[in-house]
Enzyme design. Structure first.
Site, PDB file in Angstrom:
ATOM      1  N   LYS A 215      66.352  99.857 -95.128  1.00  0.00           N
ATOM      2  CA  LYS A 215      64.967  99.942 -94.646  1.00  0.00           C
ATOM      3  C   LYS A 215      64.906 100.530 -93.239  1.00  0.00           C
ATOM      4  CE  LYS A 215      60.615  99.268 -94.172  1.00  0.00           C
ATOM      5  NZ  LYS A 215      59.621 100.025 -94.920  1.00  0.00           N
ATOM      6  N   CYS A 269      55.506 100.045 -88.701  1.00  0.00           N
ATOM      7  CA  CYS A 269      56.861 100.268 -89.224  1.00  0.00           C
ATOM      8  C   CYS A 269      57.641 101.296 -88.415  1.00  0.00           C
ATOM      9  CB  CYS A 269      56.769 100.708 -90.685  1.00  0.00           C
ATOM     10  SG  CYS A 269      56.144  99.414 -91.756  1.00  0.00           S
TER      11      CYS A 269
HETATM   12  N1  LIG Z   1      52.279  97.248 -93.759  1.00  0.00           N
HETATM   13  C1  LIG Z   1      53.176  98.054 -94.293  1.00  0.00           C
HETATM   14  O1  LIG Z   1      52.870  99.142 -94.730  1.00  0.00           O
HETATM   15  C2  LIG Z   1      54.631  97.644 -94.403  1.00  0.00           C
HETATM   16  C3  LIG Z   1      55.493  98.441 -95.157  1.00  0.00           C
HETATM   17  C4  LIG Z   1      56.806  98.036 -95.298  1.00  0.00           C
HETATM   18  C5  LIG Z   1      57.257  96.889 -94.670  1.00  0.00           C
HETATM   19  N2  LIG Z   1      56.398  96.141 -93.916  1.00  0.00           N
HETATM   20  C6  LIG Z   1      56.916  94.924 -93.302  1.00  0.00           C
HETATM   21  O2  LIG Z   1      56.405  93.810 -94.018  1.00  0.00           O
HETATM   22  C7  LIG Z   1      56.230  92.716 -93.114  1.00  0.00           C
HETATM   23  C8  LIG Z   1      54.805  92.221 -93.214  1.00  0.00           C
HETATM   24  O3  LIG Z   1      53.957  93.268 -92.771  1.00  0.00           O
HETATM   25  P1  LIG Z   1      52.391  93.259 -93.006  1.00  0.00           P
HETATM   26  O4  LIG Z   1      51.931  94.636 -92.698  1.00  0.00           O
HETATM   27  O5  LIG Z   1      52.076  92.676 -94.320  1.00  0.00           O
HETATM   28  O6  LIG Z   1      51.915  92.247 -91.854  1.00  0.00           O
HETATM   29  P2  LIG Z   1      50.440  91.657 -91.633  1.00  0.00           P
HETATM   30  O7  LIG Z   1      50.326  91.383 -90.191  1.00  0.00           O
HETATM   31  O8  LIG Z   1      49.443  92.504 -92.320  1.00  0.00           O
HETATM   32  O9  LIG Z   1      50.462  90.265 -92.427  1.00  0.00           O
HETATM   33  C9  LIG Z   1      51.334  89.243 -92.145  1.00  0.00           C
HETATM   34  C10 LIG Z   1      50.635  87.913 -92.399  1.00  0.00           C
HETATM   35  O10 LIG Z   1      51.594  86.891 -92.169  1.00  0.00           O
HETATM   36  C11 LIG Z   1      50.910  85.785 -91.590  1.00  0.00           C
HETATM   37  N3  LIG Z   1      51.895  84.916 -90.959  1.00  0.00           N
HETATM   38  C12 LIG Z   1      52.516  85.019 -89.758  1.00  0.00           C
HETATM   39  N4  LIG Z   1      53.381  84.028 -89.573  1.00  0.00           N
HETATM   40  C13 LIG Z   1      53.326  83.248 -90.690  1.00  0.00           C
HETATM   41  C14 LIG Z   1      53.993  82.081 -91.104  1.00  0.00           C
HETATM   42  N5  LIG Z   1      54.925  81.502 -90.351  1.00  0.00           N
HETATM   43  N6  LIG Z   1      53.667  81.546 -92.301  1.00  0.00           N
HETATM   44  C15 LIG Z   1      52.725  82.120 -93.089  1.00  0.00           C
HETATM   45  N7  LIG Z   1      52.068  83.243 -92.735  1.00  0.00           N
HETATM   46  C16 LIG Z   1      52.374  83.806 -91.565  1.00  0.00           C
HETATM   47  C17 LIG Z   1      49.922  86.408 -90.655  1.00  0.00           C
HETATM   48  O11 LIG Z   1      48.852  85.520 -90.372  1.00  0.00           O
HETATM   49  C18 LIG Z   1      49.470  87.634 -91.466  1.00  0.00           C
HETATM   50  O12 LIG Z   1      48.311  87.372 -92.231  1.00  0.00           O
HETATM   51  C19 LIG Z   1      56.616  93.220 -91.736  1.00  0.00           C
HETATM   52  O13 LIG Z   1      57.964  92.900 -91.470  1.00  0.00           O
HETATM   53  C20 LIG Z   1      56.471  94.712 -91.865  1.00  0.00           C
HETATM   54  O14 LIG Z   1      57.288  95.404 -90.964  1.00  0.00           O
HETATM   55  C21 LIG Z   1      55.087  96.479 -93.796  1.00  0.00           C
END
Ligand SMILES: NC(=O)c1ccc[n+]([C@@H]2O[C@H](COP(=O)([O-])OP(=O)(O)OC[C@H]3O[C@@H](n4cnc5c(N)ncnc54)[C@H](O)[C@@H]3O)[C@@H](O)[C@H]2O)c1
Length: 438
Positions: A215, A269
């Site tokens: 990743k 990202c």
């Molecule tokens: N958004 C993308 O396109 C994408 C693509 C690939 C990978 N990622 C990775 O995926 C992961 C999540 O990204 P995202 O974009 O979904 O983030 P986001 O911020 O949209 O959502 C994350 C959610 O997790 C919640 N959260 C935080 N701490 C928590 C806990 N301890 N228990 C329960 N909920 C909790 C937050 O309130 C939030 O709603 C990250 O590591 C990101 O780098 C994201």
């Protein structure tokens, strides 16, 4: 192994579509988020993020009775962690004159801790959050050991990166190839079975640290390649060349594929993940480090281009079109467009921003216009920062009737310069110092 019930921890851009997709494929899902507002919104049957198709998918998941949202996990067959892994706001690392950003792993730590009371023999835990190398082994394993169970022996543990494209998440979740890295081959196998529920792309099993590296390598590869495109735009500017023309000619070489320059790199990202590699091994990552620096400073180059178009920025009124970090999404995180606006304001410009995907966003010191007309009406210049489809489709002739602006600056090569010029505008693009106006 049969998965009947799972908990998805973190219901953001990744977690909510993932939870919805599992529910649509017959699995009972408890979606968990620490944000009470999100839980209330979801339990009202509404969603809190913009992603095409998600609303309908979510509504049918709720109607099927297979999805519920809660602030705490509960017992399940599998737990998927999809919480944020941003960088720390005020702490930096340094090595030999390099100052680099540090991963903020607090959400992964607290998500793993929240699972501990509910973990049972035979469960599967999957970390999906993008994480520094060895996170699964060195951070997650010791936390889950507090349950009294041993990862790899009593329960399965895997890392599986998410590589969906915002705007197409629901389709890509199903169609993309997926890598599952187990801390043991059995853990990888368990992950394989879980995601086989809906993944139609290839599912490839490997070890957890390889999956973490995969990743980070993907996003770092993109970042480094965008950095060279951005650096070319600066060189083209210096030498009276149109970088867009030069790139299209260079790409005629059968083994060359230069990406597009732009206002910088944003989002959750690509602008974040390479730092995880720099932090993990600063002595081995000078190229990755400098690429990050090039992309982080590209908004300054945009400001230089605007100055070339407008002269002094003091008191100039600028309509900034687009604040999202990329086209056709409502995600404003780490957006270089917002950085450009801040820098312009710092130089004395009066900026009105129009972001059609999030018109009411609270952007800390940025004036958000309620519509396009308001943003452009009294402007001296229109600055295009994101290649949203609806901006691409704007007609120069119609815009000419709605604005006092006479100068266009396109930072994403979205508009036909000639069309704007023939409607009475001066037209500038970043990385193009060849044409008369630009
Ligand atoms: N958004 C993308 O396109 C994408 C693509 C690939 C990978 N990622 C990775 O995926 C992961 C999540 O990204 P995202 O974009 O979904 O983030 P986001 O911020 O949209 O959502 C994350 C959610 O997790 C919640 N959260 C935080 N701490 C928590 C806990 N301890 N228990 C329960 N909920 C909790 C937050 O309130 C939030 O709603 C990250 O590591 C990101 O780098 C994201």
């Amino acid at each position: 192994m049969k998965f009947q019930k799972i908990c998805v921890i973190g219901l953001g851009y990744i977690g909510l579509p993932t939870a919805t997709t599992f529910a649509a494929h017959g699995i009972e899902v408890t979606g968990v988020d620490i944000n009470q507002n999100i839980i209330e919104t979801l339990n009202r049957g509404e969603i809190h993020i913009h992603e095409p198709g998600l609303r309908d998918g979510f509504v049918s998941a709720v109607q099927s009775g297979r999805f519920k949202a809660a602030t705490k996990p509960e017992e399940a067959d599998a737990f998927i962690i999809a919480v944020p892994t941003p960088f720390q706001e005020n702490e930096y690392g340094s090595h030999n004159g390099m100052t680099y950003k540090l991963a903020d792993m607090r959400a992964v730590i607290s998500a793993a801790e929240s699972i501990v009371p509910f973990l049972k023999k035979g469960n599967l835990v999957v970390l999906e959050s993008t994480s520094p190398p060895r996170t699964t082994l060195d951070l997650v394993v010791p936390i889950l050991a507090r349950s009294g169970l041993e990862a790899g022996r009593d329960f399965h543990l895997a890392y599986s990166p998410e590589r969906v494209l915002p705007g197409q998440i629901l389709r890509e979740l199903i169609e993309n190839a997926r890598v599952i890295g187990g801390i043991t081959p059995e853990s990888a196998e368990a992950g394989y079975e879980l995601y086989s529920t809906f993944v139609k792309g290839k599912i490839i099993k490997t070890d957890a640290t390889t999956a973490e590296m995969v990743k980070l390598m993907e996003n770092t590869y993109r970042d480094v390649n965008i950095a060279i495109a951005n650096e070319f735009s600066r060189l083209a500017n210096k030498f009276g060349v149109d970088v867009w023309e030069a790139i299209s000619l260079a790409n005629l070489h059968p083994r060359v594929k230069i990406l597009n320059p732009g206002p910088g790199v944003g989002g959750h990202c690509i602008s974040v993940d390479p730092w995880f590699l720099v932090e993990a091994a600063p002595e081995l990552t000078p190229l990755i480090y400098h690429s990050r620096r090039v992309n982080d400073t590209q908004p300054h180059f945009v400001v230089e281009t605007v100055k070339r178009a407008l002269g002094s920025l003091n008191g100039k009124r600028i309509a900034a079109l687009g604040l999202a970090y990329k086209p056709d999404v409502d995600d404003l995180r780490e957006s270089p467009a917002a950085e450009v606006v801040h820098l312009l304001q710092h130089e004395g410009a009066q900026v009105k921003a129009w972001e059609p995907f999030k018109p009411n966003a609270n952007m800390n010191g940025i004036h958000m216009s309620p519509n396009l007309e308001d943003a452009i009406r009294d402007a001296d210049s229109i600055l295009l920062l994101v290649r949203h489809t609806e901006f691409k489709q704007l007609s120069p002739r119609e815009i000419a009737g709605k604005t006092s602006a006479k100068i266009i600056v396109d930072t994403v090569n979205s508009w036909e310069g000639e069309a704007w010029k023939s409607s009475g505008f001066e037209f500038f693009r970043i990385g193009d110092s060849k044409s008369p106006n630009s």
